[in-house]
Design a protein around this motif. Structure first.
Motif, short mmCIF file in Angstrom:
data_model
loop_
_atom_site.label_atom_id
_atom_site.label_comp_id
_atom_site.label_asym_id
_atom_site.label_seq_id
_atom_site.Cartn_x
_atom_site.Cartn_y
_atom_site.Cartn_z
N GLN A 132 0.83 -1.20 0.00
CA GLN A 132 0.00 0.00 0.00
C GLN A 132 0.87 1.25 0.00
O GLN A 132 0.55 2.24 -0.68
CB GLN A 132 -0.92 -0.01 1.22
N LEU A 133 1.98 1.21 0.74
CA LEU A 133 2.88 2.36 0.77
C LEU A 133 3.51 2.58 -0.59
O LEU A 133 3.63 3.72 -1.05
CB LEU A 133 3.96 2.14 1.84
N MET A 134 3.92 1.53 -1.24
CA MET A 134 4.52 1.66 -2.56
C MET A 134 3.53 2.25 -3.56
O MET A 134 3.87 3.14 -4.35
CB MET A 134 5.01 0.29 -3.05
N ASP A 135 2.29 1.76 -3.52
CA ASP A 135 1.27 2.33 -4.41
C ASP A 135 1.09 3.82 -4.15
O ASP A 135 0.93 4.62 -5.08
CB ASP A 135 -0.08 1.61 -4.20
N PHE A 136 1.13 4.15 -2.87
CA PHE A 136 0.90 5.55 -2.48
C PHE A 136 2.02 6.46 -2.96
O PHE A 136 1.78 7.50 -3.56
CB PHE A 136 0.78 5.62 -0.95
N VAL A 137 3.29 6.06 -2.71
CA VAL A 137 4.40 6.94 -3.06
C VAL A 137 4.64 6.98 -4.58
O VAL A 137 5.13 7.98 -5.10
CB VAL A 137 5.70 6.53 -2.34
N LEU A 138 4.30 5.89 -5.27
CA LEU A 138 4.48 5.89 -6.73
C LEU A 138 3.52 6.86 -7.42
O LEU A 138 3.78 7.32 -8.54
CB LEU A 138 4.28 4.47 -7.28
N GLU A 139 2.42 7.18 -6.75
CA GLU A 139 1.45 8.13 -7.31
C GLU A 139 1.88 9.58 -7.09
O GLU A 139 1.32 10.49 -7.69
CB GLU A 139 0.07 7.91 -6.67
N ASP A 140 2.84 9.80 -6.21
CA ASP A 140 3.25 11.16 -5.87
C ASP A 140 4.77 11.27 -6.00
O ASP A 140 5.51 10.78 -5.14
CB ASP A 140 2.83 11.49 -4.43
N PRO A 141 5.27 11.89 -7.05
CA PRO A 141 6.71 11.99 -7.27
C PRO A 141 7.46 12.63 -6.11
O PRO A 141 8.58 12.22 -5.79
CB PRO A 141 6.82 12.85 -8.53
N ALA A 142 6.84 13.64 -5.46
CA ALA A 142 7.52 14.32 -4.35
C ALA A 142 7.71 13.38 -3.17
O ALA A 142 8.79 13.34 -2.55
CB ALA A 142 6.72 15.56 -3.93
N LYS A 143 6.67 12.61 -2.84
CA LYS A 143 6.78 11.66 -1.72
C LYS A 143 7.75 10.54 -2.07
O LYS A 143 8.50 10.06 -1.21
CB LYS A 143 5.40 11.10 -1.38
N TYR A 144 7.71 10.10 -3.31
CA TYR A 144 8.64 9.06 -3.77
C TYR A 144 10.08 9.53 -3.60
O TYR A 144 10.95 8.80 -3.10
CB TYR A 144 8.36 8.72 -5.23
N LYS A 145 10.33 10.76 -3.98
CA LYS A 145 11.67 11.34 -3.88
C LYS A 145 12.12 11.44 -2.43
O LYS A 145 13.27 11.13 -2.09
CB LYS A 145 11.67 12.71 -4.55
N ARG A 146 11.20 11.86 -1.53
CA ARG A 146 11.55 11.99 -0.11
C ARG A 146 11.86 10.62 0.50
O ARG A 146 12.80 10.46 1.28
CB ARG A 146 10.41 12.67 0.66
N LEU A 147 11.04 9.62 0.16
CA LEU A 147 11.25 8.29 0.72
C LEU A 147 12.56 7.68 0.21
O LEU A 147 13.32 7.07 0.97
CB LEU A 147 10.07 7.39 0.36
N LEU A 148 12.83 7.85 -1.08
CA LEU A 148 14.07 7.33 -1.64
C LEU A 148 15.29 7.98 -0.98
O LEU A 148 16.28 7.32 -0.70
CB LEU A 148 14.09 7.58 -3.16
N PHE A 149 15.18 9.28 -0.71
CA PHE A 149 16.27 9.98 -0.03
C PHE A 149 16.53 9.39 1.35
O PHE A 149 17.67 9.16 1.76
CB PHE A 149 15.93 11.47 0.08
N GLN A 150 15.43 9.11 2.10
CA GLN A 150 15.58 8.55 3.44
C GLN A 150 16.18 7.14 3.39
O GLN A 150 16.98 6.77 4.25
CB GLN A 150 14.22 8.53 4.14
N VAL A 151 15.79 6.36 2.38
CA VAL A 151 16.32 5.00 2.22
C VAL A 151 17.83 5.05 1.97
O VAL A 151 18.62 4.32 2.58
CB VAL A 151 15.60 4.27 1.07
N GLU A 152 18.23 5.91 1.04
CA GLU A 152 19.66 6.01 0.71
C GLU A 152 20.47 6.58 1.86
O GLU A 152 21.62 6.18 2.10
CB GLU A 152 19.83 6.88 -0.54
N ALA A 153 19.87 7.52 2.61
CA ALA A 153 20.58 8.16 3.73
C ALA A 153 20.79 7.20 4.89
O ALA A 153 21.72 7.36 5.67
CB ALA A 153 19.80 9.38 4.20
N ALA A 154 19.91 6.19 5.01
CA ALA A 154 19.98 5.27 6.15
C ALA A 154 21.29 4.50 6.19
O ALA A 154 21.77 4.12 7.27
CB ALA A 154 18.80 4.30 6.10
#
Length: 576
Positions: A132-154
């Motif tokens: 559900q989270l993946m579906d949600f972030v894939l619909e919103d480029p800004a949220k996708y970008k923020r989540l990807l940043f947090q993943v890489e930063a971890a």
């Protein structure tokens, strides 16, 4: 009116908010919208006690509302919506006020949309949540970008210089004023700063504190260019403030060094500071060191001896304020006066010092500072204040006759009812007066006024006559002058028994003036006054006839005032 009752089951004291006062502050449209928000379950009460209520109200966005309550009245209201900045009370505050008075089973925390979603998600399996989270972030480029940043930063290790760049990335300097863009800006900033906190907090305390200072400064600069009327920044404000305070407390610094940092960094009036010095002064020894630093900084600032050549110095005032608070707490009047004198820039500041001494029974120093104030150029209202203060100082010094001369001169220069009351208070205080002063006061109030003072003097004369219950003179004056509608109604009620026909004429004039003002609150007042006449003349047939003529006349005269006519229909249908 404050209504108090005990709940038998919980023994909890409940206060009912005066909704009529809320109505008086809000327009009809805003009040109805507030009712609709509550009816549609848009109000989520987060906490509620007899002194306050905190709620989330869903409108175009979700807004935070807090109402502080005392004696059944709202004493302070806050809402994060844009309209609150220019309305006396917004629809979200109205809705929250109505929720405050809701039944007890409705006063528990309401499940808002956010809580419903949380409860729904808690029932999902981890795999379902991921999908559900993946579906949600894939619909919103800004949220996708923020989540990807947090993943890489971890999994990344940041150096101190990279963390500085992270702050810049979080808070770019952009001119933004559209609400949706401002919201996106702070959402992105919060996500990046969260990564900053996680990594920077692993550094040595001194290094982390330096980075927080950089973030603090950058945040202030960013706020200068972002119009955050909706309050989207508050999460960042809270997080950054807490990080700064907690890290400050962990620093291995002396109290003197910590105090100097507070003085150097918190007292900048040109920065939109997110915290205050009080948040950092957690020990008595640090507070003492802080006050010493403030005193030392004050002594370094050069202040012209000539008050007329001074300009307001914000930093000086900020440094003096904690010293002034200490002097007040210690009851040190001379220290208070000395500090006030250092930051004094105009005549009103010198007047305040004189009043301070006078209030503490030091009339000689009060006179000294009054003399200094009299040497400065003064505007008309300041000259009046100087005269009133001179009267008080002279009385304290025992110069009662001199005080009376000034008091009388103040009145005769600008006759007014309030001026007359001041004379009365002066007489009670000193016993000094001119035996013939009452006739002179009356003549002063009745003298022919200038073009701009007609209504003012007319009201003063009528107030004077009502004060002394000279009803015949009051009626004669009111018949030949335009006077305030409320004073006229006061007179009408005073003569309701002795001169009913004259009373009804004054009543008609008064209510006509009220209705012309054209507000629902004034309409209600007019109806209330009419009701008093109905009650007073309940068993007097002739006077009831006069009332019937009056009410019919008002109905015809103001038929275009629909809200007023509606009230007449509701209250006096038998007279129409």
């Amino acid at each position: 009116m404050l209504l108090l009752h005990f709940l038998d089951e919980h023994k909890w004291l409940k206060v009912i908010l005066d909704i009529e006062e809320v109505k008086a502050q809000a327009s009809d449209t805003i009040f109805k919208k507030g009712e609709q928000l509550l009816a549609k379950n848009k109000v989520a009460v987060k906490s509620r006690d007899i002194h306050s209520i905190i709620a989330k109200v869903s409108g175009q966005f979700v807004y935070q509302v807090k109402l502080e309550i005392d004696n059944a009245l709202i004493t302070n209201a806050q809402c994060s919506c844009p309209a609150f900045s220019y309305q006396s009370i917004c629809k979200h505050c109205v809705a929250t006020a109505l929720a405050f008075n809701a039944k007890d089973d409705q006063c528990l925390e309401v499940e808002d949309d956010e809580q419903k979603i949380r409860r729904f998600l808690l029932n999902k399996t981890p795999e379902q949540l991921v999908e559900q989270l993946m579906d949600f972030v894939l619909e919103d480029p800004a949220k996708y970008k923020r989540l990807l940043f947090q993943v890489e930063a971890a999994t990344k290790i940041y150096s101190s210089s990279e963390l500085k760049k992270l702050v810049t990335k979080a808070l770019p300097l952009k001119n933004i004023w559209q609400y949706d863009e401002v919201l996106a800006y702070f959402q992105q900033a919060e996500a990046v700063l969260q990564v900053f906190y996680e990594h920077a907090s692993q550094l040595p305390t001194q290094e982390y504190f330096s980075l927080l200072n950089i973030a603090f400064t950058r945040f202030d600069k960013a706020l200068e260019r972002v119009d955050d009327s909706a309050g989207y920044r508050f999460n960042i404000v809270e997080q950054l403030s807490e990080q700064l305070k907690d890290t400050f407390g962990q620093l291995d610094w002396s109290d003197k060094k910590k105090a100097q940092w507070i003085v150097d960094n918190i007292f900048d009036p040109f920065e939109m500071s997110i915290t205050s010095s009080a948040d950092f002064l957690v020990t008595d020894s640090l507070n003492a060191a802080f006050l010493e630093c403030c005193q030392a900084e004050v002594e370094l600032i050069e202040v012209p001896a000539d008050f007329s050549k001074r300009e307001h110095n914000w930093r000086l005032s900020s440094l003096i304020q904690p010293l002034l608070n200490q002097a007040v707490n210690n009851g040190d009047v001379h220290k208070q006066a000395k500090l006030l004198a250092i930051q004094a820039t105009d005549i009103k500041d010198l007047i305040e010092i004189s009043k301070l001494y006078l209030e503490h029974d030091d009339e000689f120093n009060a006179e000294d500072w009054l003399l200094k104030a009299n040497k400065l150029p003064a505007r008309s209202h300041e000259k009046k204040e100087l005269q009133q203060l001179q009267i008080r100082v002279d009385v304290a010094l025992g110069k009662k006759e001199q005080a009376w001369v000034i008091a009388w001169q103040c009145f005769i220069t600008e006759p007014s009812f309030q001026g007359y009351l001041q004379l009365e208070r002066h007489i009670l205080l000193t016993g000094s007066f001119d035996p013939d002063y009452l006739s002179k006061v009356e003549q002063g109030l009745l003298k022919k006024p200038g073009k701009q003072g007609n209504a003012y003097h007319s009201d003063a004369a009528l107030e004077y006559y009502l004060h002394h219950n000279h009803l015949a003179k009051a009626a004669h004056w009111a018949n030949s002058h335009e006077v305030d509608c409320y004073l006229l109604m006061k007179l009408a009620l005073r003569i309701v028994d002795s001169e009913p026909k004259q009373a009804i004429v004054f009543c008609q004039r008064s209510i006509s003036h009220m209705v012309i003002l054209g507000t629902n609150q004034v309409y209600a007042e007019a109806i209330s006054y009419l009701s008093k006449f109905v009650t007073l003349w309940n068993d007097r047939a002739q006077e009831q006839g006069l009332l019937k003529i009056l009410i019919k006349d008002l109905y015809l005269k103001f038929k275009a005032k629909r809200n007023f006519i509606k009230l007449l229909d509701e209250q006096f249908s038998e007279y129409l």
